[in-house]
Design an enzyme around this catalytic site. Structure first.
Site, short mmCIF file in Angstrom:
data_model
loop_
_atom_site.label_atom_id
_atom_site.label_comp_id
_atom_site.label_asym_id
_atom_site.label_seq_id
_atom_site.Cartn_x
_atom_site.Cartn_y
_atom_site.Cartn_z
N TYR A 1 0.82 -1.22 0.00
CA TYR A 1 0.00 0.00 0.00
C TYR A 1 0.85 1.27 0.00
CZ TYR A 1 -4.23 -2.66 -0.03
OH TYR A 1 -5.24 -3.50 -0.43
N ARG B 1 1.34 1.83 -3.56
CA ARG B 1 0.11 2.35 -4.19
C ARG B 1 -0.08 3.83 -3.85
NH1 ARG B 1 0.94 -1.72 -5.50
NH2 ARG B 1 1.69 -0.36 -7.12
N GLN C 1 -15.32 2.23 -6.91
CA GLN C 1 -14.64 1.14 -6.23
C GLN C 1 -13.16 1.49 -6.07
OE1 GLN C 1 -16.02 -2.87 -8.13
NE2 GLN C 1 -16.54 -1.25 -9.57
N ASN C 2 -12.75 2.60 -6.67
CA ASN C 2 -11.32 2.94 -6.67
C ASN C 2 -10.90 3.58 -5.35
OD1 ASN C 2 -11.43 2.04 -9.24
ND2 ASN C 2 -11.44 4.06 -10.19
N VAL C 3 -9.64 3.36 -5.00
CA VAL C 3 -9.12 3.94 -3.77
C VAL C 3 -8.23 5.13 -4.06
CG1 VAL C 3 -9.35 1.78 -2.47
CG2 VAL C 3 -7.21 2.24 -3.69
N HIS D 1 -14.68 1.12 -1.47
CA HIS D 1 -13.58 0.27 -1.03
C HIS D 1 -12.49 1.04 -0.28
CE1 HIS D 1 -14.69 -2.96 -4.29
NE2 HIS D 1 -15.46 -3.01 -3.24
N GLY E 1 -15.39 1.17 -16.70
CA GLY E 1 -14.11 0.54 -16.36
C GLY E 1 -14.14 -0.39 -15.17
N THR E 2 -15.17 -1.20 -15.08
CA THR E 2 -15.18 -2.22 -14.03
C THR E 2 -15.54 -3.56 -14.63
OG1 THR E 2 -16.26 -3.01 -12.01
CG2 THR E 2 -17.52 -1.44 -13.33
N SER E 3 -14.87 -4.60 -14.16
CA SER E 3 -15.13 -5.95 -14.67
C SER E 3 -16.40 -6.53 -14.06
CB SER E 3 -13.95 -6.86 -14.36
OG SER E 3 -13.77 -6.94 -12.95
P1 OAD Z 1 -10.85 -4.77 -12.76
O1 OAD Z 1 -9.39 -4.73 -12.95
O2 OAD Z 1 -11.47 -6.04 -12.32
O3 OAD Z 1 -11.54 -4.41 -14.15
C1 OAD Z 1 -11.13 -3.30 -14.89
C2 OAD Z 1 -12.09 -3.11 -16.05
O4 OAD Z 1 -11.71 -1.93 -16.73
C3 OAD Z 1 -12.07 -4.25 -17.10
O5 OAD Z 1 -13.40 -4.49 -17.52
C4 OAD Z 1 -11.25 -3.64 -18.23
O6 OAD Z 1 -11.65 -4.17 -19.50
C5 OAD Z 1 -11.61 -2.18 -18.12
N1 OAD Z 1 -10.58 -1.27 -18.63
C6 OAD Z 1 -9.23 -1.38 -18.63
N2 OAD Z 1 -8.65 -0.30 -19.15
C7 OAD Z 1 -9.66 0.53 -19.51
C8 OAD Z 1 -9.73 1.82 -20.11
N3 OAD Z 1 -8.64 2.50 -20.45
N4 OAD Z 1 -10.95 2.36 -20.31
C9 OAD Z 1 -12.09 1.70 -19.95
N5 OAD Z 1 -12.09 0.49 -19.39
C10 OAD Z 1 -10.90 -0.08 -19.18
O7 OAD Z 1 -11.22 -3.57 -11.79
P2 OAD Z 1 -12.51 -3.35 -10.88
O8 OAD Z 1 -13.74 -3.87 -11.54
O9 OAD Z 1 -12.48 -1.94 -10.46
O10 OAD Z 1 -11.16 -4.24 -4.70
O11 OAD Z 1 -12.16 -4.25 -9.63
C11 OAD Z 1 -13.05 -4.28 -8.56
C12 OAD Z 1 -12.32 -4.45 -7.26
O12 OAD Z 1 -11.46 -5.57 -7.30
C13 OAD Z 1 -11.42 -3.31 -6.89
O13 OAD Z 1 -12.08 -2.25 -6.28
C14 OAD Z 1 -10.47 -3.96 -5.93
C15 OAD Z 1 -10.19 -5.18 -6.76
O14 OAD Z 1 -9.51 -6.21 -6.30
C16 OAD Z 1 -10.54 -4.09 -3.54
O15 OAD Z 1 -9.41 -3.69 -3.41
C17 OAD Z 1 -11.42 -4.47 -2.40
#
Ligand code: OAD
Length: 229
Positions: A55, A58, A88-90, A106, A172-174
């Site tokens: 961290y 980070r 969800q971003n920190v 988060h 931008g979230t999976s």
């Molecule tokens: P992920 O890394 O799981 O997903 C990122 C998403 O962003 C994917 O769908 C990518 O295709 C997309 N992506 C990547 N680059 C991009 C760009 N330039 N423009 C648009 N989209 C893009 O991240 P999160 O879904 O945020 O939790 O992950 C969720 C949580 O898992 C986080 O908050 C964290 C993590 O482990 C904790 O730390 C508790």
């Protein structure tokens, strides 16, 4: 022009073009660390120094990145609309991009909290957090991050906001980490729902998928919303 309530729900992809790596695009490793070694209460109990090293890196990385056009475009929507960002971003890139209502699910890299009294928070120490940092009651200070297995923060407030939305924009979230990912289903039937990302395993029902980078696609979409009103 009719102001609308727009709820923007973001994940790591919105910050990717600022230079912060997403989680699941890096082969199961997060900046060369395995998530289970650094982002769980068990990891903290087993090897707190490793968790702090992770961290501290980070936190340091935040100093050399800037908001990208997606963060700025989201903030600009506030000129004509009521906008709430749920992230969800920190990182603090939404704050620095100018958004005024931001809900962190988060936690945040800007503060650290006591491991025995989570209401005791102080700014993340400039020199990095060490095992010697203690709260007044003697408890070890830890990152103000929600680890896997811990309760998501502000969840009820986030649900409430989504339920009132006229438009929902997911960026931008999976959608693979619950309960946060389940929020997409809280939007009312009549809301206009859009999701912008690169790869997605599934697209939630009723959502329009825009494939592309946040830095390019978000400003295009928000410009339409500002012109149409
Ligand atoms: P992920 O890394 O799981 O997903 C990122 C998403 O962003 C994917 O769908 C990518 O295709 C997309 N992506 C990547 N680059 C991009 C760009 N330039 N423009 C648009 N989209 C893009 O991240 P999160 O879904 O945020 O939790 O992950 C969720 C949580 O898992 C986080 O908050 C964290 C993590 O482990 C904790 O730390 C508790």
């Amino acid at each position: 022009m009719k102001p609308e309530k727009i709820v923007v729900f973001t994940g790591a992809g919105v910050s990717a073009e600022s230079g912060l790596n997403t989680f699941r695009d890096s082969g199961g490793l997060w900046e060369n660390f395995r998530i289970e070694d650094v982002a769980t209460p068990e990891a903290w109990a087993r090897d707190p120094q490793l968790v702090l090293d992770f961290y501290n890196l980070r936190r340091k990385a935040l100093e050399s990145v800037e908001p990208n056009p997606a963060h700025f475009a989201i903030a600009e929507l506030e000129k004509e609309h009521e906008v709430v960002v749920i992230t969800q971003n920190v990182d603090d890139l939404h704050e620095r991009g100018g958004s005024s209502k931001i809900i962190h699910l988060h936690g945040s890299l800007l503060e650290v909290k006591s491991s025995i009294d989570p209401t005791y928070k102080i700014p993340y120490p400039k020199e990095g957090l060490s095992l010697d940092h203690r709260c007044p009651r003697g408890g070890r200070m830890r990152p103000d991050i929600v680890w896997f297995g811990e309760a998501v923060e502000n969840f009820e407030i986030a649900i409430e906001q989504l339920q009132q939305a006229d438009k929902v924009l997911v960026i931008g979230t999976s959608l693979s980490v619950y309960p946060a990912a389940g929020l997409v289903h809280e939007a009312p039937a009549h809301a206009e729902k859009t999701i912008i990302a690169l790869d997605l395993d599934f697209i939630p029902d009723d959502y329009r998928f825009i494939h592309g980078t946040a830095g390019e696609q978000v400003p295009k979409l928000t410009a339409e919303w500002l012109e149409k009103g």
